[in-house]
Scaffold this motif. Structure first.
Motif, PDB file in Angstrom:
ATOM      1  N   TRP A 141      -2.454   4.597 -16.299  1.00  0.00           N
ATOM      2  CA  TRP A 141      -3.008   3.339 -15.788  1.00  0.00           C
ATOM      3  C   TRP A 141      -2.103   2.865 -14.662  1.00  0.00           C
ATOM      4  N   ILE A 142      -2.592   1.991 -13.801  1.00  0.00           N
ATOM      5  CA  ILE A 142      -1.747   1.543 -12.689  1.00  0.00           C
ATOM      6  C   ILE A 142      -0.401   1.048 -13.219  1.00  0.00           C
TER       7      ILE A 142
ATOM      8  N   GLN B  33       2.770  -0.812 -14.257  1.00  0.00           N
ATOM      9  CA  GLN B  33       3.076  -2.205 -14.524  1.00  0.00           C
ATOM     10  C   GLN B  33       4.286  -2.275 -15.448  1.00  0.00           C
TER      11      GLN B  33
ATOM     12  N   ALA C 110      -4.575  -6.051  -5.117  1.00  0.00           N
ATOM     13  CA  ALA C 110      -4.255  -4.764  -5.733  1.00  0.00           C
ATOM     14  C   ALA C 110      -3.919  -4.998  -7.198  1.00  0.00           C
ATOM     15  N   GLY C 111      -4.707  -4.421  -8.087  1.00  0.00           N
ATOM     16  CA  GLY C 111      -4.463  -4.603  -9.509  1.00  0.00           C
ATOM     17  C   GLY C 111      -5.718  -4.317 -10.318  1.00  0.00           C
ATOM     18  N   THR C 112      -5.622  -4.554 -11.611  1.00  0.00           N
ATOM     19  CA  THR C 112      -6.761  -4.331 -12.494  1.00  0.00           C
ATOM     20  C   THR C 112      -7.884  -5.308 -12.169  1.00  0.00           C
TER      21      THR C 112
ATOM     22  N   GLY D  30      -8.009  -0.931  -7.281  1.00  0.00           N
ATOM     23  CA  GLY D  30      -7.564  -0.848  -8.659  1.00  0.00           C
ATOM     24  C   GLY D  30      -8.678  -0.431  -9.594  1.00  0.00           C
TER      25      GLY D  30
ATOM     26  N   PRO E 247      -8.093   3.328  -7.909  1.00  0.00           N
ATOM     27  CA  PRO E 247      -6.626   3.247  -7.938  1.00  0.00           C
ATOM     28  C   PRO E 247      -5.956   4.308  -7.092  1.00  0.00           C
TER      29      PRO E 247
ATOM     30  N   HIS F 296       1.274   4.213  -7.015  1.00  0.00           N
ATOM     31  CA  HIS F 296       1.952   2.941  -6.756  1.00  0.00           C
ATOM     32  C   HIS F 296       2.571   2.896  -5.362  1.00  0.00           C
TER      33      HIS F 296
ATOM     34  N   VAL G 252       0.310   1.672  -2.437  1.00  0.00           N
ATOM     35  CA  VAL G 252      -0.179   0.295  -2.356  1.00  0.00           C
ATOM     36  C   VAL G 252       0.477  -0.453  -1.196  1.00  0.00           C
TER      37      VAL G 252
ATOM     38  N   LYS H 189       2.201  -8.709  -9.589  1.00  0.00           N
ATOM     39  CA  LYS H 189       1.680  -8.685  -8.220  1.00  0.00           C
ATOM     40  C   LYS H 189       2.396  -9.646  -7.291  1.00  0.00           C
TER      41      LYS H 189
END
Length: 363
Positions: free
Chosen positions: A18-19, A21, A204-206, A232, A251, A254, A257, A284
């Motif tokens: 997953w992205i 974090q 940029a994110g979920t 994302g 996505p 990282h 981005v 973020k």
């Protein structure tokens, strides 16, 4: 051959692809001082995942799909329990790290008795549980707060909640989120052709239910010169509407981005206020500052300390006005010196030192 370093079993409720974090960044930081092995709950749906290279040893925890049904969820819990028992028996950890309370019920009794447990609370846990699981997750967290040798959380609001549920003050620490990697060089505003080039706003994110899509659509309708870019994974219960100036990209790793963000004029944090969001310290915002672009974000108390850097809004009309202001005259709220000072104090390397200092008190 075993390492001389202390062994840490890191259990993540987030798929490792997953992205990136908090769980991934914290585990990478801990690996500087500990022999870390990661076990993560593997998602069946792989289309929204990204291949971010990791040097950590990782093990998937397989579970059944359709866990919104109690039978499937019960079988998945048993599969998880057996997987973790096997990994723990092989790794023989000195410490166990949990990112979600329900892992507590999957630990073998011998491990709970013999290894200090660290619980890292990054969100309101029950908000991510299926309705039939919420009571179980809440009960697991109450037990974990009593038993854990150390409880970390990412925000002051979460710390208040955990204290109210019985977390002992002497074992509770707030360790906020941060940005990853090196501090990027200052960036010049993107060159825009007067009257012809649109304002590019990016997120940029979920892409989940907490993203305020109606507010974004209202801004697009009010501002013909606006273009919104979303990058994302899209959660399964979200359907993005079609709009010619609303662009979505799947996505990316990282490190990619930052390059995309330099192609945007302004960075957005367009959340809908809720009990969940009010407890979030968004990764973020830290990363947006490193990207060195103007930032517009929904206002709530937990992130008020970002006021020197962020143009806040409370309602969609204010979001539109903030964007219109950037259309008319691009500007940053913060100076280069303010940015550098903040970033110097808020990298994941700094957070790793905070965490390691807390762990040393357990050993």
């Amino acid at each position: 051959m075993r390492s001389d370093r202390r062994r840490l079993l890191y259990l993540s409720h987030i798929d490792w692809a997953w992205i990136k974090q908090r769980p991934q960044f914290v585990a990478e930081g801990l690996a500087e001082s500990f022999d870390v092995e990661v076990a993560y709950r593997r998602l069946w749906r792989r289309s929204e995942l990204v291949d971010d290279a990791s040097t950590l040893v990782t093990h998937p925890i397989w579970r059944l799909p359709y866990r919104r049904f109690p039978t499937s969820a019960a079988i998945s819990r048993e599969l998880e329990r057996r997987r973790i028992e096997w990994l723990a028996g092989r790794h023989r950890p000195d410490l166990v790290w949990l990112t979600y309370p329900s892992f507590r019920d999957s630990l073998p009794n011998w491990l709970q008795r013999g290894s200090p447990i660290i619980y890292d609370c990054m969100d309101e846990a029950t908000a991510f549980a299926f309705p039939h699981e919420r009571q179980r997750v809440a009960e697991s967290e109450l037990k974990l707060l009593r038993e854990a040798a150390l409880v970390l959380c990412s925000s002051d609001r979460l710390a208040e909640d955990l204290r109210a549920r019985g977390a002992p003050e002497d074992r509770l620490r707030v360790v906020r989120n941060a940005f990853a990697g090196a501090i990027l060089p200052s960036a010049q505003p993107r060159a825009r052709s007067s009257g012809s080039d649109r304002l590019r706003a990016g997120y940029a994110g979920t892409i989940a239910r907490w993203l305020d899509v109606p507010a974004l659509l209202a801004a697009l309708e009010a501002l013909p010169g606006l273009e919104i870019h979303l990058v994302g994974p899209v959660e399964s219960d979200v359907e993005l509407p079609r709009h010619p100036r609303l662009m979505h990209r799947r996505p990316v790793p990282h490190g990619e981005v930052a390059r995309l963000a330099r192609e945007w004029d302004v960075l957005l944090l367009p959340f809908q206020r809720s009990g969940l969001i009010d407890r979030v310290d968004p990764v973020k915002l830290y990363e947006y500052l490193n990207f060195d672009r103007p930032i517009i974000a929904i206002e709530y108390p937990e992130i008020s300390r970002f006021e020197p850097f962020v143009d806040f809004y409370s309602v969609p009309d204010e979001l539109i006005e903030r964007l219109r202001s950037q259309l008319d005259k691009p500007h940053r709220k913060y100076t280069a010196d303010q940015r550098l000072l903040f970033l110097a104090e808020n990298g994941w390397s700094t957070r790793s030192r905070e965490i390691e200092a807390a762990i040393q008190l357990l050993l």
